[in-house]
Write a protein that holds these residues in place. Structure first.
Motif, mmCIF file in Angstrom:
data_model
loop_
_atom_site.group_PDB
_atom_site.id
_atom_site.type_symbol
_atom_site.label_atom_id
_atom_site.label_comp_id
_atom_site.label_asym_id
_atom_site.label_seq_id
_atom_site.Cartn_x
_atom_site.Cartn_y
_atom_site.Cartn_z
ATOM 1 N N TYR A 1 0.833 -1.206 0.000
ATOM 2 C CA TYR A 1 0.000 0.000 0.000
ATOM 3 C C TYR A 1 0.868 1.257 0.000
ATOM 4 O O TYR A 1 0.576 2.238 -0.699
ATOM 5 N N SER A 2 1.946 1.231 0.752
ATOM 6 C CA SER A 2 2.841 2.389 0.823
ATOM 7 C C SER A 2 3.484 2.681 -0.526
ATOM 8 O O SER A 2 3.516 3.836 -0.984
ATOM 9 N N GLU A 3 3.951 1.619 -1.186
ATOM 10 C CA GLU A 3 4.621 1.819 -2.471
ATOM 11 C C GLU A 3 3.626 2.212 -3.560
ATOM 12 O O GLU A 3 3.960 2.965 -4.475
ATOM 13 N N LEU A 4 2.392 1.700 -3.448
ATOM 14 C CA LEU A 4 1.363 2.104 -4.413
ATOM 15 C C LEU A 4 1.064 3.589 -4.262
ATOM 16 O O LEU A 4 0.896 4.312 -5.259
ATOM 17 N N ALA A 5 0.981 4.056 -3.021
ATOM 18 C CA ALA A 5 0.713 5.477 -2.787
ATOM 19 C C ALA A 5 1.821 6.348 -3.382
ATOM 20 O O ALA A 5 1.544 7.379 -3.993
ATOM 21 N N LYS A 6 3.080 5.920 -3.228
ATOM 22 C CA LYS A 6 4.195 6.671 -3.801
ATOM 23 C C LYS A 6 4.082 6.728 -5.316
ATOM 24 O O LYS A 6 4.343 7.763 -5.931
ATOM 25 N N LEU A 7 3.700 5.595 -5.909
ATOM 26 C CA LEU A 7 3.592 5.542 -7.363
ATOM 27 C C LEU A 7 2.477 6.453 -7.856
ATOM 28 O O LEU A 7 2.642 7.184 -8.842
ATOM 29 N N VAL A 8 1.327 6.415 -7.166
ATOM 30 C CA VAL A 8 0.180 7.231 -7.572
ATOM 31 C C VAL A 8 0.489 8.717 -7.400
ATOM 32 O O VAL A 8 0.091 9.550 -8.223
ATOM 33 N N LEU A 9 1.233 9.058 -6.347
ATOM 34 C CA LEU A 9 1.536 10.469 -6.060
ATOM 35 C C LEU A 9 2.686 11.009 -6.889
ATOM 36 O O LEU A 9 3.109 12.145 -6.711
ATOM 37 N N GLY A 10 3.254 10.152 -7.762
ATOM 38 C CA GLY A 10 4.271 10.644 -8.675
ATOM 39 C C GLY A 10 5.686 10.455 -8.226
ATOM 40 O O GLY A 10 6.609 10.969 -8.868
#
Length: 567
Positions: free
Chosen positions: A496-505
């Protein structure tokens, strides 16, 4: 009428007077239907009761050929080796019966209220969104399907297990209060070949009359043979006889129902469980595998609460096969006993692919061949192969394709193997609990992993969409995260943490594969550096020798002894 009776296979058990047993489960106490059920058997007791072997105490060498052939013919009906799955079936049945009676206590007001309203009305009334029938009662009954290939011994094992329980218990009084009623613990009938609900009900009525020594119920069925009337009366009869579990064999006969016949049948069977509270066990071949998926997909009632499905495939070549074949091998009536070797065991498994029924038949045919045509009557691999190619020649082509894991036309060999593509998707989509025994279990383990990954992927997609991504974009991000981080195992928070980083650019911060573990090690290393360590602490030695492995650092410090130091 006689023709109807002749085609019904009916199982009849013992009857006894009620003897009430102390219960350890609080919910079971004070319920005479539950307290009257005899205590469950232990696994050892069950094995002793189920195991059977044809006995011959004389000298085989004193028998002529025809007499020994006659002894060989007794192997199939007389040999039974209990296995792990038989104890599981016994446990499931025993628990289902008790749990089903939990909501049907004859001493409670709600039990009497249901009879006052009418069980036929309760059947047609269905349940509300909270699972209550029109009497306001929630049933505890469960439903189970036991599906497997032909020849694995499903029907016979249930007959043997049911035979260990009393079928009818006669109550007269409970705690000094009158309780005049009959309690039918179990009833086993066959699904009609014409796939009609009316025919199933007639089979049920006939079995009840035969069991209780009456003609009332079948006569009642003849007065009005409409399916809807018969179904309502069947629910009423099941309630009146306080039925513990209804076992319906050959359920695959409704798999190809016409004009909605299969949906009507399953809908009716399901409602017996959901509204009336009758536990039901469905037994069938692989033809019935997708019965609940196809018939209940659009049903307003849906799969019963607590529905489970057991799928039994051919035996694995493991210790249970050794146990089964070893017991069978002792039943030799040749003049010379042939010990069971690894080569013989492999040959038997190869030519029967682990199906017990074929193994028993092949062993019988091999013995007959040895007695009639072999001078020394020795059983060899060559004889097994020769006999198998003759007596099992019709199934050897399909066996060969199964051994080679080839795709098989399901319409041609549904009893031996399901269509794997559909079966795999069925396991992935199923919402109820499925257990698999035999060769298919290994494939099932892989599918469970795939299903868990799919569930995780759906959760990640939903998380990305909540962060503002469109559906397609969210799927791309989620798939990339799960693909790049396959080695993180079940560390969901990290994903979830890495997905958030990816989505936030901040895509550059997304670690991949082994990098995740290296980062974790680095964090632990830094945490250790912040801790104040004494110079004699081996952790400080390891930290001081950066670039070296732990073994190298400790060895250089003289802390690793020689291999023969304490010899």
């Amino acid at each position: 009428m006689s023709n109807h009776k002749d085609r019904i296979i009916y199982l009849k058990g013992i009857q006894m007077e009620a003897k009430y047993e102390e219960q350890i489960v609080p919910a079971y106490k004070g319920n005479p239907f539950i307290e009257a059920i005899p205590p469950r058997l232990s696994q050892e007791q069950l094995e002793n009761r189920l195991f059977s072997m044809p006995r011959f105490t004389g000298d085989v060498s004193q028998l002529n050929d025809e007499e020994r052939i006659e002894m060989v013919q007794q192997i199939k009906p007389g040999y039974w080796q209990p296995l792990t799955l038989h104890f599981e079936r016994y446990r499931n049945l025993y628990n289902m019966i008790k749990i089903g009676y939990q909501s049907r206590n004859p001493l409670t007001p709600i039990y009497q209220r249901q009879f006052a309203i009418g069980l036929d009305k309760i059947l047609t009334g269905g349940r509300d969104e909270k699972g209550r029938n029109i009497a306001g009662h929630i049933q505890t009954a469960q439903q189970m399907a036991d599906i497997g290939l032909s020849g694995i011994g499903k029907s016979k094992s249930y007959e043997r297990i049911l035979g260990l329980m009393p079928q009818v218990i006669h109550h007269t009084e409970y705690e000094n209060e009158p309780l005049p009623c009959k309690q039918v613990i179990w009833l086993k009938i066959e699904c009609p070949s014409n796939k009609s609900v009316g025919a199933l009900c007639r089979n049920f009525y006939w079995a009840v009359d035969e069991l209780l020594g009456t003609t009332y119920y079948e006569d009642l069925a003849e007065r009005d043979g409409r399916a809807e009337v018969l179904a309502k009366r069947m629910s009423k009869v099941a309630g009146l006889i306080n039925l513990g579990v209804l076992v319906i064999d050959e359920i695959q006969r409704i798999n190809r129902g016409h004009s909605g016949g299969d949906e009507k049948m399953i809908d009716f069977i399901t409602e017996l469980t959901n509204s009336i509270g009758i536990p039901i066990v469905l037994i069938g071949t692989f033809k019935a595998l997708y019965l609940f998926k196809t018939s209940l997909a659009n049903s307003r009632r849906g799969i019963p609460d607590g529905f489970t499905e057991n799928i039994i495939d051919r035996m694995k070549d493991d210790w249970e096969w050794d146990l089964f074949l070893g017991g069978l091998w002792d039943l030799q009536y040749t003049n010379k006993f042939t010990p069971l070797t690894s080569a013989l065991k492999d040959a038997m498994y190869y030519h029967t692919i682990g199906i017990p029924d074929f193994a028993v038949k092949l062993f019988m045919h091999v013995q007959c061949h040895a007695i009639l045509y072999e001078e020394d009557e020795t059983i060899s691999v060559e004889i097994i192969e020769s006999v198998a190619n003759k007596t099992l020649r019709l199934v050897q082509p399909i066996f060969e394709r199964i051994r080679n894991e080839e795709n098989i036309d399901p319409s041609e060999y549904e009893d031996l193997r399901p269509d794997w593509i559909s079966f795999k998707q069925y396991l992935i989509d199923a919402q109820h609990r499925i257990t698999i025994e035999g060769q298919l279990s290994e494939e099932h383990k892989r599918i469970v992993v795939q299903r868990n990954r799919r569930i995780l992927l759906d959760q990640l997609i939903g998380f990305a969409m909540k962060m503002g991504c469109k559906a397609e974009e969210a799927r791309v991000y989620a798939e990339r995260i799960t693909l790049d981080n396959q080695e993180v195992g079940d560390d969901v928070e990290l994903l979830y943490s890495e997905l958030a980083k990816l989505v936030l650019g901040t895509e550059s911060s997304v670690p991949k594969g082994r990098e995740v573990y290296e980062q974790k090690k680095e964090k632990k290393y830094k945490r250790l550096q912040k801790v104040s360590l004494e110079s004699c602490d081996i952790r400080s030695i390891v930290l001081a020798e950066q670039g070296k492995t732990m073994d190298e650092a400790l060895n250089d410090a003289g802390l690793v002894g020689e291999f023969d130091e304490f010899v």
